[in-house]
Each structure stands twice: as C-alpha cells, then as structure tokens.
Design an enzyme around this catalytic site. Structure first.
Site, PDB file in Angstrom:
ATOM      1  CG  HIS A   1     -13.417  11.326 -22.558  1.00 21.59           C
ATOM      2  ND1 HIS A   1     -13.030  10.687 -22.120  1.00 21.59           N
ATOM      3  CD2 HIS A   1     -11.714  11.696 -22.273  1.00 21.59           C
ATOM      4  CE1 HIS A   1     -11.746   9.492 -21.564  1.00 21.59           C
ATOM      5  NE2 HIS A   1     -11.121  10.797 -22.298  1.00 21.59           N
TER       6      HIS A   1
ATOM      7  CB  THR B   1     -13.278   7.323 -17.451  1.00 23.99           C
ATOM      8  OG1 THR B   1     -13.246   8.103 -16.433  1.00 23.99           O
ATOM      9  CG2 THR B   1     -13.014   7.544 -18.328  1.00 23.99           C
TER      10      THR B   1
ATOM     11  CB  SER C   1      -0.683   7.219 -15.769  1.00 19.85           C
ATOM     12  OG  SER C   1      -1.556   7.191 -14.995  1.00 19.85           O
TER      13      SER C   1
ATOM     14  NE  ARG D   1     -17.612  13.532 -15.012  1.00 19.00           N
ATOM     15  CZ  ARG D   1     -15.200  13.488 -14.732  1.00 19.00           C
ATOM     16  NH1 ARG D   1     -15.191  14.749 -15.457  1.00 19.00           N
ATOM     17  NH2 ARG D   1     -15.059  12.621 -14.563  1.00 19.00           N
TER      18      ARG D   1
ATOM     19  NE  ARG E   1      -4.260  -2.113   1.796  1.00 17.44           N
ATOM     20  CZ  ARG E   1      -5.209  -1.787   0.693  1.00 17.44           C
ATOM     21  NH1 ARG E   1      -5.397  -0.037   0.609  1.00 17.44           N
ATOM     22  NH2 ARG E   1      -6.124  -2.704   1.200  1.00 17.44           N
TER      23      ARG E   1
ATOM     24  CB  CYS F   1      -6.036  10.375 -22.573  1.00 12.86           C
ATOM     25  SG  CYS F   1      -7.767  10.600 -22.131  1.00 12.86           S
TER      26      CYS F   1
END
Length: 327
Positions: free
Chosen positions: A178, A181, A120, A196, A80, A151
């Site tokens: 898009h 996700t 990332s 969302r 962790r 991205c």
C-alpha cells in the site's frame, strides 16, 4: 433525474470524487455542494493543483460562495457542524472527513435534511457496508447510513468472491502493498503505532489492514478463511493486492486467467508487464496482472492485482451513490 450529492470533507477522497465526476462523467450523480473547514481559496487551489493527478486542465474559480469548475457551480460552505446547514435538497451526503466511522458524526448529514449518507471508509455502526461486485445486491432502501468500506476491501472482496464462486476457497493470505497516506508522518513523529510513526517516504512499513476484517463483514460465507496484513511503501499512489489461496478445485494458470479476463465490471486486467505508476487513474476496483498468476504443484493459487486506492475508490463512491439513489 440525477442523484443530488453533497461532499462533506474536501480532502484526498472528496477532491478525487469531484475530479472523477467532472472528468469522466458521474452518470446519474450530480455534485451540487461541498463543505470543508478549509478556506475557500485553499479548497479551490488544492482541487486545481494536484500532486498525484496533475493540474486540472479546465478553469477553476470562486464566485459568490460557489466553486465554479468549467462553468459548473458547486456551492461551497465551511460549517464545522454539518447539521447546521440546510441540505434538504440533497439526496446523499458523501461523508469524506475520515470521521464518519462514528455514527453520531455521520448522522449530521441526516440532521441537516439529506436523505442518506455514504461514508468513505469503514464504519462499524453503519446500517450496511457495501462493496460493488461483492455484496451490492443486498443494498436496500432501508440502509440510510452506508459504508463504502475501504479501498483495499473494494479491491479484495470482488476478487475473493470470484475465486470462491469458480473454485472454492479453503484458506488464504492477503498482503496489500500500500502506498503511504496522510495518516503517516513525513518525518519520524510519535504516533499510536511504533512502525507507523516513521517517515512514510523513506521506509517500507509493515502494519495492519482493515480489509481482512471487512472482508468477513462483506462476505460472511467465507469468514475466517482469509487473513491479511499490509506493507506501506514509499510511493504516493497506486497499491497492490497479493493474494495466495488454497482452492478446493485446482485450476491451472490458463483457466484462472481466462476467468479473470472475463470478469469485467470492477475487476480489470492487464497482460502487460506494468509497474504501479502505469495504473494511476484507472477506475476499476482492482486491475489483475495476468502475468503474475501462479499455481504451485501443491495447489496454492497466487493472484496479483493493482488498484489506484484514490481514483478507483472515488469512482466506487460515485457508483454506490447512483445505486443508492435508484433504490
């Protein structure tokens, strides 16, 4: 000598990075370790069976604390706190947990002994935010924690840089269409934003994108000239950039498409009438749909490009890691 990489966080991007590295060859990058808090059996299962890219065509096994894919051994840990591991043999940690935007979290890779960290996603506290084809020439050895942006930013920024260099950008608007996700619910559920909080696969959801803000970071010379928004749509993979700009010079469609076709590198192109599923697993940051190019009589230029927001971005993670390792 290959750049030795450890992946922290074996989710959509982490698994896509490993799949891309083992499918297409990672060049000067060698994935030697994966850390994730999921059970090893689950990590192996989700790598082997992927709902977006299909099942892995080779062999996947667990052996003595290692994930073995087609005979390639990758040590697998479940810490962790990444800093509790010994990563002194690692050149770059790919921070793929989604929490690396916080510098204190990203620094765990450095505390574990790795030389550098590549995040990332966006990070306001990284030493540098890089987008290949946009500002990668400014990446230096002094940048120990690097953000690979998003991205959408990887799709948008090289395109905007090209347009600015060729014809000059006065102002513009970008909409990213898009795919949904993991940040969205499968059924309506309370969240930080009203829209969302709705079921991802049942509606088109207007929302924000970090790409507009990150574009100003990556290309400060055009800061404030392009705004943008997103519409999340009910598909599982492949997104699109719809960019409309007013340029200083006024090229015609043929001139624009010739420049897009000649761009190369992270900017791909197609002259076929494709749909989103046709672009799955394309490695470029953006694939320009040349039949969609338009120029109005008043001089507005409209550009449309597809991007596999997982596979293309995973390939850029590998490319940037190779670049970092060479500095």
């Amino acid at each position: 000598m290959a750049v030795r990489v450890a992946i922290n966080g074996f989710g959509r991007i982490g698994r896509s990075v490993l799949r891309a590295a083992l499918s297409d060859g990672a060049g000067d990058v060698e994935i030697v370790a994966v850390n994730d808090i999921a059970k090893p059996e689950m990590a192996a299962y989700l790598f082997e069976y992927d709902s977006t890219f299909g099942p892995w065509k080779g062999s996947v096994a667990l052996e003595n604390g290692a994930l073995v894919i087609d005979g390639v051994r990758i040590r697998l840990t479940g810490a962790r706190d990444l800093a509790s591991l010994d990563l002194s043999d690692i050149d770059i940690v790919m921070e793929c947990t989604g929490l690396g935007g916080e510098r204190s979290f990203a620094e765990a890779g450095l505390r574990a002994g790795a030389k550098r960290v590549l995040v990332s996603g966006p990070s306001d506290t990284a030493d540098f935010t890089v987008v290949l084809g946009a500002n990668d020439e400014k990446l230096g050895p002094e940048h120990r924690i690097v953000s690979n942006a998003s991205c959408t930013t990887n799709a948008l920024a090289p395109l905007v840089r090209l347009v600015e260099a060729e014809w000059g950008v006065e102002t513009g608007w970008m909409t990213t269409i898009h795919c949904y996700t993991g940040s969205q619910p499968t059924i309506d559920a309370p969240g930080a934003e009203y829209a969302r909080s709705r079921a991802a696969a049942l509606s088109m959801v207007p929302t924000t994108t970090s790409a507009q803000r990150l574009l100003d970071v990556v290309l400060p010379g055009i800061a404030g000239r392009i705004e943008g928004a997103a519409v999340r749509v009910p598909v599982a993979s492949v997104s699109a950039v719809d960019l409309t700009v007013m340029t200083r010079a006024r090229p015609d469609v043929a001139t624009v498409n010739a420049a897009l076709a000649a761009a190369g590198g992270v900017i791909g192109r197609t002259d076929r009438p494709l749909v989103s599923s046709d672009l799955r697993a394309r490695p470029e940051s953006i694939v320009m749909a040349l039949p969609e190019t338009r120029v109005t009589s008043g001089g507005l230029l409209r550009l449309f490009g597809w991007y596999d927001n997982e596979w293309g971005f995973a390939n850029r993670m590998l490319d940037v890691a190779a670049r970092m390792g060479s500095l």
